[in-house]
Design a protein around this motif. Structure first.
Motif: not given
Length: 156
Positions: A15-43
């Motif tokens: 029920n915590q907004l902060c947790f949903k934001l935190y978890a969603a942020s981590r999931a989105v960043i994880r989703g970007y990882r394959p693209m960023l790995d191809q570019l040689g960049l961190t988030y």
């Protein structure tokens, strides 16, 4: 009424907004990882590049590390190693101002400018592969900007 062995509903993790934001942020960043790995960049490096591409298109009055930190809400202690690494990768150029050596100006290198084209194609592929609805994404981004503004006093 909540049974005595259960926490109040407003204190449940889900029920915590902060947790949903935190978890969603981590999931989105994880989703970007394959693209960023191809570019040689961190988030975080990717976020720096996004701002520098904006600045390349519409230069600010002072393209400094301080201005970048304000834009990304990061301190110089966090930015300095990111910028050093981006400079080593050949994407960014850092120059000390002649009038004040404490002031470091930033610019993209030719490689940094060219990297934007790769990102554009990969980002479109990423968004499409995750089935994101553009209108929903725009609405969510607006609501998050409003929330951020309320907590930081910044306009969205």
């Amino acid at each position: 009424m909540t049974p005595p062995d259960l926490p109040d509903a407003d204190l449940l993790l889900d029920n915590q907004l902060c947790f949903k934001l935190y978890a969603a942020s981590r999931a989105v960043i994880r989703g970007y990882r394959p693209m960023l790995d191809q570019l040689g960049l961190t988030y975080p490096q990717y976020l720096v590049m996004l701002v520098l591409w904006e600045w390349h298109a519409k230069p600010p009055e002072q393209p400094t590390v301080k201005a970048l930190g304000e834009r990304l809400m990061l301190d110089s202690g966090t930015l300095t190693p990111l910028l050093k690494r981006l400079e080593q990768l050949g994407h960014v150029q850092r120059r000390r101002a002649a009038h004040d050596e404490r002031e470091v100006h930033l610019a993209l290198s030719e490689a940094g400018i060219a990297l934007r084209e790769q990102v554009s194609a990969l980002r479109t592929e990423l968004l499409c592969s995750n089935g994101l609805d553009l209108n929903e994404m725009v609405e969510l981004r607006g609501r998050l900007a409003e929330l951020l503004g309320r907590f930081t006093g910044l306009a969205g």
